[in-house]
Design a protein around this motif. Structure first.
Motif, short mmCIF file in Angstrom:
data_model
loop_
_atom_site.label_atom_id
_atom_site.label_comp_id
_atom_site.label_asym_id
_atom_site.label_seq_id
_atom_site.Cartn_x
_atom_site.Cartn_y
_atom_site.Cartn_z
N LYS A 200 20.04 11.20 29.48
CA LYS A 200 18.60 11.38 29.57
C LYS A 200 17.86 10.07 29.30
CE LYS A 200 15.30 14.34 30.45
NZ LYS A 200 14.74 15.31 29.51
N GLN A 203 18.33 7.91 32.40
CA GLN A 203 17.46 8.35 33.49
C GLN A 203 16.03 7.88 33.28
OE1 GLN A 203 18.12 9.83 36.39
NE2 GLN A 203 15.92 9.81 36.89
N ALA A 204 15.54 8.01 32.06
CA ALA A 204 14.17 7.58 31.76
C ALA A 204 14.02 6.08 31.95
CB ALA A 204 13.80 7.97 30.33
N GLU A 207 13.72 5.30 35.65
CA GLU A 207 12.37 5.65 36.10
C GLU A 207 11.34 4.62 35.64
OE1 GLU A 207 11.42 9.53 34.64
OE2 GLU A 207 13.16 10.49 35.58
N GLU A 315 13.73 14.83 23.38
CA GLU A 315 14.42 14.65 24.66
C GLU A 315 13.77 15.46 25.78
OE1 GLU A 315 18.86 15.47 26.18
OE2 GLU A 315 18.62 13.70 24.91
N ASN A 316 13.27 16.65 25.47
CA ASN A 316 12.65 17.47 26.52
C ASN A 316 11.28 16.93 26.94
OD1 ASN A 316 11.02 18.24 24.39
ND2 ASN A 316 11.75 20.36 24.30
N GLU A 317 10.78 15.92 26.24
CA GLU A 317 9.51 15.28 26.60
C GLU A 317 9.73 13.87 27.15
OE1 GLU A 317 7.35 15.36 22.96
OE2 GLU A 317 7.01 17.53 22.99
N LEU A 318 11.00 13.47 27.24
CA LEU A 318 11.32 12.10 27.65
C LEU A 318 11.28 11.94 29.16
CD1 LEU A 318 12.34 9.23 26.90
CD2 LEU A 318 14.67 10.15 27.05
N THR A 319 10.42 11.03 29.62
CA THR A 319 10.36 10.63 31.03
C THR A 319 10.16 9.12 31.05
OG1 THR A 319 7.95 10.81 31.18
CG2 THR A 319 9.24 12.81 31.66
N GLY A 320 10.23 8.56 32.23
CA GLY A 320 9.95 7.13 32.35
C GLY A 320 8.55 6.81 31.85
N GLY A 321 7.60 7.69 32.17
CA GLY A 321 6.21 7.46 31.79
C GLY A 321 5.99 7.52 30.29
N THR A 322 6.56 8.56 29.63
CA THR A 322 6.37 8.65 28.18
C THR A 322 7.05 7.49 27.47
OG1 THR A 322 8.32 10.11 27.95
CG2 THR A 322 6.16 11.16 28.18
#
Length: 364
Positions: A200, A203-204, A207, A315-322
């Motif tokens: 994860k 992946q972030a 991104e 982890e469930n809030e993890l994105t490239g943007g965050t």
């Protein structure tokens, strides 16, 4: 003096024991050590490689549901207690020390049956299953986080012995960013999800590459050995550019040399990592693993956040943007990083091995 250590399953249970043995050996070469680990744990390879006398018992953990495997677990536990008693009678230790993991259960229980003083070390902010079982009859308890004190009748805050080893090593660090074709003059972010990597987080990071490419700081991104090619393939398939301020590597062998030089650390919130980073006074962005027992990494991370030493992304809030937003929040604000570094340093125990050795001696 003779001392037995037991702990295993993960590096988080093994390395504090090894750090304590290493420091104690430097202080008094006459002390004899025996390490009792599991037949299948990482300790079976790591401990003998460190030159420490090693014996093993067969043990497995309980399944957290109704399962016939738990009958086998009880059988193996009782059998391991019997073997541990034989090993302890032969070695005749003055004290037996447990650093967590299922294997420490039968070994320290055997010591308690033989009326040998026992000491346990809890690396996390929440008590583990083995230490919960042992705490009733243990002689002394050492903890790494103040939050763990609530789980024991009495405990001594000693930190994590691994921290002292890292701080001592950092004094001799000669790391140069030229080794990674990076600048020695830019603020640096280190991103890693442990030696195996974290899908994860990887992946972030992929991104986030387009945004990170445009920053005035640099990033070292360790994917984990087995996930490096997957990350490279994704970058190629999505036709992403990796600019000169970002270095992607599978693994960092000389982490103890690199860590003192970076300005921000992003990763999981395992006990050993946090001990190292607080001892060095590093601001952190923590992404706790949700796949560990009792969700202890989230609790570890929250204790860092509460102290003002870290930011946390679930982890469930993890994105490239965050991820980019949190990193920019700190890397574009040197004053905030400095304050967080100070708070981290206040949590670090730079003489943790010395303190733990003193505690162990007091149990004899």
């Amino acid at each position: 003096m003779k001392v037995v250590f037991s702990g295993g399953g993960t590096g988080g249970h093994i390395y504090p024991a090894l750090a304590t043995i290493d420091e104690w050996s430097k202080q008094d070469s006459s002390v004899e050590f025996l390490y009792i680990g599991g037949e299948r744990g990482l300790e079976k390879e790591i401990v003998p490689a460190a030159g420490i006398y090693f014996e093993s018992v067969k043990i497995q953990g309980f399944v957290r549901s109704l399962s016939l495997d738990n009958f086998k677990t009880v059988y193996l536990f009782l059998k391991a207690v019997t073997k541990a008693k034989k090993l302890l009678k032969a070695f005749q230790p003055d004290v037996v020390v447990g650093t967590g993991g299922y294997v420490a259960g039968p070994v320290l229980y055997a010591a308690q049956l033989l009326k040998i003083p026992t000491v346990i070390h809890e690396q996390n902010s929440v008590i583990g299953v083995t230490n919960k079982f042992l705490k009733r009859k243990v002689s002394k308890v050492g903890i790494a986080f103040p939050a763990a004190e609530q789980f024991f009748d009495t405990a001594t805050l000693v930190g994590n012995p691994r921290a002292q080893q890292v701080v001592t090593g950092s004094l001799n660090s000669k790391f140069n960013f030229d080794e990674l074709n990076l600048s020695n003059d830019l603020p640096t972010v280190l991103v890693f999800g442990g030696s195996q990597g974290a899908p994860k987080i990887n992946q972030a990071m992929v991104e986030a590459l387009p945004a990170f490419n445009e920053q005035d700081y640099q990033i070292i991104f360790a994917t984990g050995k087995n996930r490096f090619q997957q990350v490279q393939d994704q970058i190629m398939s999505e036709k992403l550019t990796v600019k000169h301020n970002i270095k992607i590597v599978p693994y960092i062998a000389n982490m103890q040399d690199l860590m003192p030089r970076v300005d921000l650390v992003i990763g999981r919130s395992g006990a050993t990592s946090l001990a190292e980073q607080t001892a060095l006074g590093k601001p952190m962005i923590l992404i706790p693993s949700p796949y560990v027992t009792n969700d202890h990494q989230t609790k570890n991370a929250q204790s860092m956040v509460d102290a003002g030493a870290a930011l946390m992304i679930l982890e469930n809030e993890l994105t490239g943007g965050t991820l980019v937003n949190k990193v920019n929040q700190l890397m574009l604000n040197k004053d905030q990083r400095k304050i967080m570094a100070q708070h981290a340093k206040e949590l670090g125990v730079t003489d943790s091995a010395d303190q733990f050795i003193t505690l162990i001696k007091s149990a004899i």
